[in-house]
Design a protein around this motif. Structure first.
Motif, PDB file in Angstrom:
ATOM      1  N   PRO A 193       0.796  -1.230   0.000  1.00 66.69           N
ATOM      2  CA  PRO A 193       0.000   0.000   0.000  1.00 66.69           C
ATOM      3  C   PRO A 193       0.824   1.274   0.000  1.00 66.69           C
ATOM      4  O   PRO A 193       0.314   2.331  -0.386  1.00 66.69           O
ATOM      5  CB  PRO A 193      -0.832  -0.126   1.282  1.00 66.69           C
ATOM      6  CG  PRO A 193      -0.119  -1.123   2.125  1.00 66.69           C
ATOM      7  CD  PRO A 193       0.543  -2.066   1.180  1.00 66.69           C
ATOM      8  N   THR A 194       2.097   1.217   0.408  1.00 65.27           N
ATOM      9  CA  THR A 194       2.917   2.432   0.417  1.00 65.27           C
ATOM     10  C   THR A 194       3.802   2.551  -0.823  1.00 65.27           C
ATOM     11  O   THR A 194       4.678   3.411  -0.877  1.00 65.27           O
ATOM     12  CB  THR A 194       3.790   2.507   1.685  1.00 65.27           C
ATOM     13  OG1 THR A 194       4.597   1.327   1.784  1.00 65.27           O
ATOM     14  CG2 THR A 194       2.916   2.628   2.927  1.00 65.27           C
ATOM     15  N   ALA A 195       3.582   1.707  -1.822  1.00 68.82           N
ATOM     16  CA  ALA A 195       4.258   1.850  -3.109  1.00 68.82           C
ATOM     17  C   ALA A 195       3.462   2.806  -3.985  1.00 68.82           C
ATOM     18  O   ALA A 195       2.293   3.104  -3.712  1.00 68.82           O
ATOM     19  CB  ALA A 195       4.391   0.497  -3.793  1.00 68.82           C
ATOM     20  N   PHE A 196       4.085   3.289  -5.048  1.00 70.41           N
ATOM     21  CA  PHE A 196       3.341   4.065  -6.038  1.00 70.41           C
ATOM     22  C   PHE A 196       4.010   3.934  -7.404  1.00 70.41           C
ATOM     23  O   PHE A 196       5.201   3.599  -7.512  1.00 70.41           O
ATOM     24  CB  PHE A 196       3.192   5.540  -5.644  1.00 70.41           C
ATOM     25  CG  PHE A 196       4.476   6.313  -5.528  1.00 70.41           C
ATOM     26  CD1 PHE A 196       5.106   6.841  -6.655  1.00 70.41           C
ATOM     27  CD2 PHE A 196       5.058   6.552  -4.285  1.00 70.41           C
ATOM     28  CE1 PHE A 196       6.279   7.576  -6.555  1.00 70.41           C
ATOM     29  CE2 PHE A 196       6.229   7.286  -4.170  1.00 70.41           C
ATOM     30  CZ  PHE A 196       6.840   7.795  -5.317  1.00 70.41           C
ATOM     31  N   VAL A 197       3.224   4.177  -8.434  1.00 74.72           N
ATOM     32  CA  VAL A 197       3.705   4.198  -9.816  1.00 74.72           C
ATOM     33  C   VAL A 197       3.309   5.552 -10.401  1.00 74.72           C
ATOM     34  O   VAL A 197       2.131   5.908 -10.407  1.00 74.72           O
ATOM     35  CB  VAL A 197       3.089   3.068 -10.658  1.00 74.72           C
ATOM     36  CG1 VAL A 197       3.604   3.133 -12.090  1.00 74.72           C
ATOM     37  CG2 VAL A 197       3.396   1.704 -10.038  1.00 74.72           C
ATOM     38  N   ALA A 198       4.282   6.311 -10.878  1.00 75.45           N
ATOM     39  CA  ALA A 198       4.028   7.638 -11.453  1.00 75.45           C
ATOM     40  C   ALA A 198       4.594   7.684 -12.864  1.00 75.45           C
ATOM     41  O   ALA A 198       5.748   7.301 -13.084  1.00 75.45           O
ATOM     42  CB  ALA A 198       4.666   8.723 -10.591  1.00 75.45           C
ATOM     43  N   THR A 199       3.797   8.143 -13.824  1.00 73.82           N
ATOM     44  CA  THR A 199       4.249   8.196 -15.213  1.00 73.82           C
ATOM     45  C   THR A 199       3.908   9.542 -15.846  1.00 73.82           C
ATOM     46  O   THR A 199       2.905  10.170 -15.518  1.00 73.82           O
ATOM     47  CB  THR A 199       3.606   7.082 -16.061  1.00 73.82           C
ATOM     48  OG1 THR A 199       2.185   7.199 -16.008  1.00 73.82           O
ATOM     49  CG2 THR A 199       4.022   5.710 -15.563  1.00 73.82           C
ATOM     50  N   ALA A 200       4.763   9.948 -16.773  1.00 70.50           N
ATOM     51  CA  ALA A 200       4.519  11.127 -17.601  1.00 70.50           C
ATOM     52  C   ALA A 200       4.993  10.806 -19.007  1.00 70.50           C
ATOM     53  O   ALA A 200       6.059  10.219 -19.185  1.00 70.50           O
ATOM     54  CB  ALA A 200       5.258  12.341 -17.047  1.00 70.50           C
ATOM     55  N   GLY A 201       4.195  11.163 -20.002  1.00 73.60           N
ATOM     56  CA  GLY A 201       4.526  10.843 -21.373  1.00 73.60           C
ATOM     57  C   GLY A 201       3.872   9.540 -21.788  1.00 73.60           C
ATOM     58  O   GLY A 201       3.019   8.991 -21.084  1.00 73.60           O
ATOM     59  N   SER A 202       4.288   9.011 -22.928  1.00 71.09           N
ATOM     60  CA  SER A 202       3.716   7.760 -23.419  1.00 71.09           C
ATOM     61  C   SER A 202       4.688   7.092 -24.368  1.00 71.09           C
ATOM     62  O   SER A 202       5.577   7.746 -24.932  1.00 71.09           O
ATOM     63  CB  SER A 202       2.386   8.015 -24.130  1.00 71.09           C
ATOM     64  OG  SER A 202       2.589   8.839 -25.274  1.00 71.09           O
ATOM     65  N   GLY A 203       4.517   5.816 -24.542  1.00 69.51           N
ATOM     66  CA  GLY A 203       5.325   5.075 -25.486  1.00 69.51           C
ATOM     67  C   GLY A 203       6.731   4.805 -24.999  1.00 69.51           C
ATOM     68  O   GLY A 203       7.051   4.957 -23.816  1.00 69.51           O
ATOM     69  N   GLU A 204       7.558   4.391 -25.949  1.00 72.48           N
ATOM     70  CA  GLU A 204       8.927   3.996 -25.635  1.00 72.48           C
ATOM     71  C   GLU A 204       9.920   5.090 -26.038  1.00 72.48           C
ATOM     72  O   GLU A 204       9.625   5.882 -26.918  1.00 72.48           O
ATOM     73  CB  GLU A 204       9.261   2.696 -26.382  1.00 72.48           C
ATOM     74  CG  GLU A 204       8.406   1.528 -25.948  1.00 72.48           C
ATOM     75  CD  GLU A 204       8.737   0.256 -26.700  1.00 72.48           C
ATOM     76  OE1 GLU A 204       9.362   0.344 -27.796  1.00 72.48           O
ATOM     77  OE2 GLU A 204       8.371  -0.836 -26.215  1.00 72.48           O
ATOM     78  N   PRO A 205      11.078   5.128 -25.366  1.00 71.60           N
ATOM     79  CA  PRO A 205      11.504   4.233 -24.292  1.00 71.60           C
ATOM     80  C   PRO A 205      10.896   4.622 -22.946  1.00 71.60           C
ATOM     81  O   PRO A 205      10.550   5.788 -22.730  1.00 71.60           O
ATOM     82  CB  PRO A 205      13.019   4.445 -24.258  1.00 71.60           C
ATOM     83  CG  PRO A 205      13.192   5.875 -24.691  1.00 71.60           C
ATOM     84  CD  PRO A 205      12.135   6.096 -25.736  1.00 71.60           C
ATOM     85  N   VAL A 206      10.766   3.650 -22.058  1.00 75.68           N
ATOM     86  CA  VAL A 206      10.327   3.910 -20.695  1.00 75.68           C
ATOM     87  C   VAL A 206      11.568   3.980 -19.815  1.00 75.68           C
ATOM     88  O   VAL A 206      12.297   2.993 -19.673  1.00 75.68           O
ATOM     89  CB  VAL A 206       9.379   2.809 -20.180  1.00 75.68           C
ATOM     90  CG1 VAL A 206       8.994   3.080 -18.732  1.00 75.68           C
ATOM     91  CG2 VAL A 206       8.144   2.704 -21.065  1.00 75.68           C
ATOM     92  N   VAL A 207      11.842   5.153 -19.281  1.00 79.09           N
ATOM     93  CA  VAL A 207      12.990   5.358 -18.394  1.00 79.09           C
ATOM     94  C   VAL A 207      12.465   5.455 -16.974  1.00 79.09           C
ATOM     95  O   VAL A 207      11.659   6.341 -16.660  1.00 79.09           O
ATOM     96  CB  VAL A 207      13.774   6.625 -18.772  1.00 79.09           C
ATOM     97  CG1 VAL A 207      14.953   6.824 -17.822  1.00 79.09           C
ATOM     98  CG2 VAL A 207      14.260   6.546 -20.213  1.00 79.09           C
ATOM     99  N   THR A 208      12.913   4.540 -16.129  1.00 85.21           N
ATOM    100  CA  THR A 208      12.390   4.422 -14.770  1.00 85.21           C
ATOM    101  C   THR A 208      13.406   4.907 -13.747  1.00 85.21           C
ATOM    102  O   THR A 208      14.581   4.528 -13.807  1.00 85.21           O
ATOM    103  CB  THR A 208      12.020   2.956 -14.473  1.00 85.21           C
ATOM    104  OG1 THR A 208      11.003   2.527 -15.389  1.00 85.21           O
ATOM    105  CG2 THR A 208      11.515   2.788 -13.046  1.00 85.21           C
ATOM    106  N   LEU A 209      12.954   5.742 -12.820  1.00 88.41           N
ATOM    107  CA  LEU A 209      13.763   6.166 -11.684  1.00 88.41           C
ATOM    108  C   LEU A 209      13.179   5.551 -10.424  1.00 88.41           C
ATOM    109  O   LEU A 209      11.954   5.470 -10.276  1.00 88.41           O
ATOM    110  CB  LEU A 209      13.790   7.693 -11.566  1.00 88.41           C
ATOM    111  CG  LEU A 209      14.715   8.453 -12.527  1.00 88.41           C
ATOM    112  CD1 LEU A 209      14.184   8.400 -13.957  1.00 88.41           C
ATOM    113  CD2 LEU A 209      14.892   9.900 -12.089  1.00 88.41           C
ATOM    114  N   LEU A 210      14.052   5.131  -9.524  1.00 95.14           N
ATOM    115  CA  LEU A 210      13.619   4.454  -8.304  1.00 95.14           C
ATOM    116  C   LEU A 210      13.653   5.412  -7.119  1.00 95.14           C
ATOM    117  O   LEU A 210      14.652   6.100  -6.894  1.00 95.14           O
ATOM    118  CB  LEU A 210      14.510   3.254  -8.008  1.00 95.14           C
ATOM    119  CG  LEU A 210      14.577   2.169  -9.087  1.00 95.14           C
ATOM    120  CD1 LEU A 210      15.467   1.023  -8.615  1.00 95.14           C
ATOM    121  CD2 LEU A 210      13.193   1.659  -9.429  1.00 95.14           C
ATOM    122  N   ALA A 211      12.566   5.416  -6.356  1.00 99.29           N
ATOM    123  CA  ALA A 211      12.489   6.221  -5.131  1.00 99.29           C
ATOM    124  C   ALA A 211      12.350   5.291  -3.934  1.00 99.29           C
ATOM    125  O   ALA A 211      11.507   4.394  -3.934  1.00 99.29           O
ATOM    126  CB  ALA A 211      11.304   7.175  -5.193  1.00 99.29           C
TER     127      ALA A 211
END
Length: 471
Positions: free
Chosen positions: A80-98
């Motif tokens: 429950p204390t996780a989250f997924v945040a996205t901006a933009g669409s399509g590839e490439p998907v660049v993920t940053l870890l918090a």
């Protein structure tokens, strides 16, 4: 005045990105908004929450991303204390870890060079995750503004990963497919040096080992009982003997979590917790098999029943040279944190207090090379088996001082920590933009990943029905 500042930021965001010396398009935004990120890190530091309890910390980071235009989903199954945040669409998907979990019993007065808990036994940010999570969010916000200004393709994603100190969040999120679409995963960690951390971390698994027996009066009718404590003691002795017959890189840690209620009652239930580490995930799996056999043997010898439950598992990190070199180029461009004389004096006072050489603070960047960094286990290992990953280390504490220590809690709310946090945000933000702009770079990262993993599909070490839980 505010209008002119905003115009200057937008102009910088629209400028071409390059590896050459000078400011990246994300730097101006981060310099302009530095105060808000420092305030966010301080608020998280003032409300330390241990793994799976990071309600306020997670909410603060998610809210900051929403204000920056990210679509945020709070909570994922079992976390429950996780989250997924996205901006933009399509590839490439660049993920940053918090990350944002604190450690128990490491409360400390901000900036103090003496051990001085705010409240005895209270948690504290002794691994600097208040800085870690904030820099990831700030870097993502900067990268997204550059994405919009430069009309770049792709998606910026931030994954809020709880309970890193218990190796829970990322391992379960990897099992459930949350990294499957990531072309690259960028992360950082507070350090006493400025470097890309590409040394393979030790793989780790942990298990609860429970024994079930029969209770009885220990004096009047002991023959009616079957002691689960005898089983645990025998099992623990077997694990101690095993230490002679494991590789030099292996580690076995244990603690008794439940040893019975009272000495004159033969206990019908006991529980120990065992952590296994080694250089590779395969070696840890082999150790876990031997642990299971030892538990069954102890149960057979004592007339009890054994149960082994894997709590978490994280393999050794799969390095990605192309991605690591990208972080290094941006770290060299940004440079080490700019510490002043007051910072150095504070650092030396703290070093003298904890008994290390008063060298002050790291002011240079460690040259890029294989096997740089420590071996501490982390759940980023599981992520690196799913998607290409690189990790940055930035100096936020004095040279030679340790994480998981009150000194790091102190540094995490000191200007030293905040200066390092801004460097990390700049490197992460600029690196994310580089990936969005350069398909050839993304291809090189993917090829490195394929070579390192042999093209094998990811297989989670966690059972499909395993659920995250604090321990």
């Amino acid at each position: 005045m505010k209008t002119r500042r905003i115009a200057a930021v937008l102009a910088a965001l629209c400028a071409p990105a390059a590896f050459a010396a000078g400011a990246a398009p994300t730097d101006a935004y981060l310099d302009e908004t530095r105060g808000q990120w420092e305030a966010l890190a301080q608020r998280i530091w003032e409300a330390p929450e241990v793994g799976l309890q990071e309600v306020r910390s997670s909410a603060m980071l998610a809210a900051a991303l929403e204000q920056e235009g990210f679509k945020v989903t709070r909570g994922v199954p079992g976390l429950p204390t996780a989250f997924v945040a996205t901006a933009g669409s399509g590839e490439p998907v660049v993920t940053l870890l918090a990350e944002y979990d604190a450690l128990p019993a490491l409360s400390q007065v901000a900036g103090s060079t003496k051990k001085q808990p705010i409240a005895a036994g209270a948690p504290g940010h002794a691994c600097g995750h208040n800085l870690l999570g904030t820099a990831a969010v700030a870097g993502a916000a900067a990268a997204n503004r550059a994405r919009l200004a430069q009309h770049l393709p792709g998606t910026i994603q931030v994954l809020g990963t709880p309970a890193e100190e218990q190796f829970i969040g990322k391992a379960f999120m990897a099992r459930d497919g949350l990294f499957a679409k990531s072309a690259a995963v960028l992360t950082w960690h507070p350090d006493d040096q400025n470097r890309v951390v590409n040394r393979t971390r030790l793989a780790v698994s942990a298990a609860d080992v429970e024994f079930f027996g029969k209770s009885a009066h220990a004096s009047a009718s002991p023959w009616l009982g079957r002691s689960s404590l005898d089983a645990l003691a025998l099992f623990d002795h077997a694990m101690a003997l095993m230490r002679e017959h494991v590789k030099p890189t292996a580690r076995i840690h244990r603690v008794v979590k439940d040893g019975g209620a009272q000495a004159n009652i033969i206990p019908d239930y006991t529980r120990g917790q065992y952590w296994l580490r080694d250089a590779t995930g395969e070696s840890v799996e082999e150790l876990m098999g031997r642990l299971r056999q030892a538990a069954d043997g102890a149960a057979l010898a004592t007339g009890t029943r054994a149960k082994v439950t894997v709590l978490f598992s994280a393999r050794d990190v799969v390095p990605n040279d192309a991605l690591g070199k990208l972080l290094h180029r941006e770290l060299e461009r940004v440079g080490a944190p700019a510490f002043d004389a007051a910072d150095v004096g504070w650092a030396q006072a703290l070093q003298r207090e904890v008994g290390v050489e008063p060298q002050g603070l790291s002011t240079g960047v460690v040259p890029y090379a294989p096997r740089v960094g420590g071996t501490a286990s982390s759940d980023i290992g599981e992520v690196s088996a799913v998607a290409p990953l690189a990790e940055l280390g930035v100096a936020v504490r004095p040279i030679g001082t340790a994480a998981h220590h009150w000194a790091q809690t102190s540094a995490a709310a000191h200007p030293v920590g905040r200066r390092g946090m801004l460097v990390a945000a700049k490197v992460l933000g600029a690196s994310a933009v580089d990936l969005l702009r350069d398909p050839a770079l993304c291809q090189a990262v993917a090829e490195d990943f394929h070579r390192a993993t042999g093209g094998k599909p990811y297989r989670s070490p966690l059972a499909p029905d395993a659920t995250p839980r604090a321990f």
